[in-house]
Design an enzyme around this catalytic site. Structure first.
Site, PDB file in Angstrom:
ATOM      1  N   GLN A  34       0.830  -1.204   0.000  1.00  0.00           N
ATOM      2  CA  GLN A  34       0.000   0.000   0.000  1.00  0.00           C
ATOM      3  C   GLN A  34       0.865   1.255   0.000  1.00  0.00           C
ATOM      4  OE1 GLN A  34      -2.107  -1.252   3.469  1.00  0.00           O
ATOM      5  NE2 GLN A  34      -0.243  -1.433   4.665  1.00  0.00           N
ATOM      6  N   ASP A  90       0.130   0.259  13.987  1.00  0.00           N
ATOM      7  CA  ASP A  90       0.521   1.504  14.650  1.00  0.00           C
ATOM      8  C   ASP A  90       0.762   1.311  16.141  1.00  0.00           C
ATOM      9  OD1 ASP A  90      -2.299   1.940  15.908  1.00  0.00           O
ATOM     10  OD2 ASP A  90      -2.704   1.724  13.777  1.00  0.00           O
ATOM     11  N   GLU A 109       0.862  -8.018  11.998  1.00  0.00           N
ATOM     12  CA  GLU A 109       0.723  -6.926  11.023  1.00  0.00           C
ATOM     13  C   GLU A 109       1.375  -7.378   9.714  1.00  0.00           C
ATOM     14  OE1 GLU A 109      -0.560  -3.683  10.578  1.00  0.00           O
ATOM     15  OE2 GLU A 109       0.441  -3.855   8.638  1.00  0.00           O
ATOM     16  N   ASP A 158      -8.116  -4.964  13.637  1.00  0.00           N
ATOM     17  CA  ASP A 158      -7.923  -3.528  13.415  1.00  0.00           C
ATOM     18  C   ASP A 158      -7.378  -3.347  11.997  1.00  0.00           C
ATOM     19  OD1 ASP A 158      -7.400  -0.849  13.466  1.00  0.00           O
ATOM     20  OD2 ASP A 158      -5.671  -0.998  14.802  1.00  0.00           O
ATOM     21  N   SER A 159      -8.297  -3.317  11.040  1.00  0.00           N
ATOM     22  CA  SER A 159      -7.879  -3.364   9.643  1.00  0.00           C
ATOM     23  C   SER A 159      -8.160  -2.044   8.934  1.00  0.00           C
ATOM     24  CB  SER A 159      -8.656  -4.465   8.925  1.00  0.00           C
ATOM     25  OG  SER A 159     -10.000  -4.057   8.742  1.00  0.00           O
ATOM     26  N   THR A 160      -7.693  -1.970   7.696  1.00  0.00           N
ATOM     27  CA  THR A 160      -8.084  -0.885   6.805  1.00  0.00           C
ATOM     28  C   THR A 160      -9.456  -1.234   6.212  1.00  0.00           C
ATOM     29  OG1 THR A 160      -6.766  -2.011   5.124  1.00  0.00           O
ATOM     30  CG2 THR A 160      -5.736  -0.155   6.210  1.00  0.00           C
ATOM     31  N   ASP A 161      -9.941  -0.407   5.294  1.00  0.00           N
ATOM     32  CA  ASP A 161     -11.234  -0.682   4.642  1.00  0.00           C
ATOM     33  C   ASP A 161     -11.158  -1.997   3.846  1.00  0.00           C
ATOM     34  OD1 ASP A 161     -11.822   1.799   5.618  1.00  0.00           O
ATOM     35  OD2 ASP A 161     -12.032   2.792   3.693  1.00  0.00           O
TER      36      ASP A 161
HETATM   37  N1  AG3 Z   1      -8.075   1.261  11.077  1.00  0.00           N
HETATM   38  C1  AG3 Z   1      -9.372   1.592  10.533  1.00  0.00           C
HETATM   39  C2  AG3 Z   1      -9.341   2.718   9.574  1.00  0.00           C
HETATM   40  C3  AG3 Z   1     -10.455   2.775   8.594  1.00  0.00           C
HETATM   41  C4  AG3 Z   1     -10.564   4.153   8.095  1.00  0.00           C
HETATM   42  N2  AG3 Z   1     -11.218   4.243   6.845  1.00  0.00           N
HETATM   43  C5  AG3 Z   1     -11.244   5.372   6.118  1.00  0.00           C
HETATM   44  N3  AG3 Z   1     -10.677   6.457   6.555  1.00  0.00           N
HETATM   45  N4  AG3 Z   1     -11.840   5.363   4.959  1.00  0.00           N
HETATM   46  C6  AG3 Z   1      -7.446   2.277  11.835  1.00  0.00           C
HETATM   47  C7  AG3 Z   1      -6.109   1.895  12.300  1.00  0.00           C
HETATM   48  C8  AG3 Z   1      -5.857   2.487  13.636  1.00  0.00           C
HETATM   49  N5  AG3 Z   1      -5.166   1.571  14.482  1.00  0.00           N
END
Ligand code: AG3
Length: 275
Positions: A34, A90, A109, A158-161
Site C-alpha cells: 500500500q 501503529d 501486522e 484492526d484493519s483498513t477498509d
Molecule cells: N483502522 C481503521 C481505519 C479505517 C478508516 N477508513 C477510512 N478512513 N476510509 C485504523 C487503524 C488504527 N489503528
C-alpha cells in the site's frame, strides 16, 4: 508570506472529500502492500494515511482505540488475559490492551513499513511494541489464522477498509478461522466501517460474524476524522454478550454509559443489518 496552502484530502466519492490543511508532508512511501503518507495537520496533529484513507490522527485516535479494546474487554465474562490483534501496526490497540492489564498480546501486522513509520512518527502509540508482553509478528493475518494453533480470549481485527489487503478480513472464511482461535467464552471484535458511507463493509462483517457465532452485536462511536464521523464495530461470541458492569475505569471517550449505550442503533443502521 506564505503563498501556497497545502491540503490532504480523503476522497469519499467523485463529489465529496474531507480535507485537512497541512503544514508539512512528513513522509510518503509505497510499500509492497500500500501507500503510506504522514502529514502534519493544523487541527488534528500528525495524520497517518494508507492508500489515501485516514487511519489515525494524534487528536482523535483515542476514540477508535478505546472503543475497539475497552468495549469488548468489559463485555467478556472474565477479564481477557490473552489477546490477538490482526493489523494494528501503529501499536494503538496493543497499547490500550497493555493499559487494561492484558498479560499476553500477539500482534500480527502484514506490512512492516507501517510499524517502522509509526515508530518514527507516532512513538506514543508504537512504543507499545517495546513491551515484552507484546509479540509483534510481520505476517499475513489471514494465513496466520489458518496456521496457528494458539487460542485467545479476545481477538481484535484492526484493519483498513475492505479493499486491498484487508478485504479477506471481512469474509466468512476468516470468521470461521477466528472461531477456531477463540478460547471458550472468547470474543472477537472488528472495525466495520461507516454505516452511512460504507454499508457494504458493515453488512459483510456482520453477516460473516453472524453466520459463525451465536451472538453478534454492532456498536458505534463518534470518530471525527473517519468518513461521516460515525463509525461501526462488530463484536461476536458464542457466549452471551453482556456488559460486565463492575470497576469500570473510564478512558477519554469510553465510560460506563458508553458501554451501555454504544450498541443502541439508529433505525437506518438496523435496516442495513436486517436486509
Ligand atoms: N483502522 C481503521 C481505519 C479505517 C478508516 N477508513 C477510512 N478512513 N476510509 C485504523 C487503524 C488504527 N489503528
Amino acid at each position: 508570506m506564505k503563498l501556497i496552502e497545502n491540503w490532504f484530502s480523503e476522497r469519499y466519492s467523485e463529489n465529496l472529500q474531507l480535507s485537512f490543511r497541512v503544514s508539512d508532508q512528513l513522509l510518503s512511501v509505497k510499500t509492497d502492500y500500500q501507500r503510506i503518507d504522514v502529514f502534519d495537520t493544523y487541527d488534528f496533529g500528525k495524520l497517518l494515511s494508507i492508500d489515501g484513507t485516514v487511519q489515525l490522527t494524534e487528536k482523535d485516535e483515542f476514540v477508535y482505540h478505546e472503543m475497539i479494546t475497552m468495549f469488548p474487554y468489559y463485555y467478556a465474562e472474565r477479564p481477557p488475559r490473552k489477546a490477538l490483534v490482526i493489523g494494528g501496526g501503529d501499536g494503538g490497540v496493543a497499547g490500550q490492551l497493555l493499559s487494561l492489564g492484558v498479560e499476553s498480546i500477539t500482534n500480527i501486522e502484514i506490512d512492516n513499513q507501517v510499524v517502522e513509520v509509526c515508530k518514527k512518527y507516532f512513538p506514543d502509540l508504537a512504543d507499545s511494541f517495546r513491551d515484552p508482553k507484546v509479540d509483534l509478528r510481520i505476517e499475513d493475518g489471514i494465513k496466520y489464522m489458518k496456521s496457528s494453533r494458539e487460542k485467545f480470549d479476545l481477538i481484535i481485527v484492526d484493519s483498513t477498509d475492505p479493499e486491498g489487503p484487508a478485504e479477506g478480513l471481512f469474509g466468512l472464511d476468516f470468521y470461521r478461522d477466528v472461531k477456531e482461535k477463540l478460547s471458550p467464552g472468547g470474543i472477537v471484535v472488528a472495525q466495520s466501517g461507516s454505516p452511512f458511507y460504507q454499508p457494504k463493509a458493515l453488512k459483510m462483517a456482520y453477516n460473516s460474524a453472524r453466520s459463525v457465532f451465536r451472538n453478534s452485536i454492532v456498536y458505534t462511536a463518534f470518530i471525527p476524522t473517519y468518513p461521516s464521523g460515525f463509525w461501526s464495530f462488530t463484536m461476536s461470541s458464542d457466549d452471551k454478550l453482556e456488559p460486565r458492569g463492575t470497576n469500570i475505569e473510564p478512558g477519554k471517550y469510553f465510560n460506563s454509559s458508553i458501554l451501555k449505550g454504544a450498541p443502541e442503533l439508529p433505525e437506518f443502521v438496523k435496516k442495513i443489518l436486517s436486509e
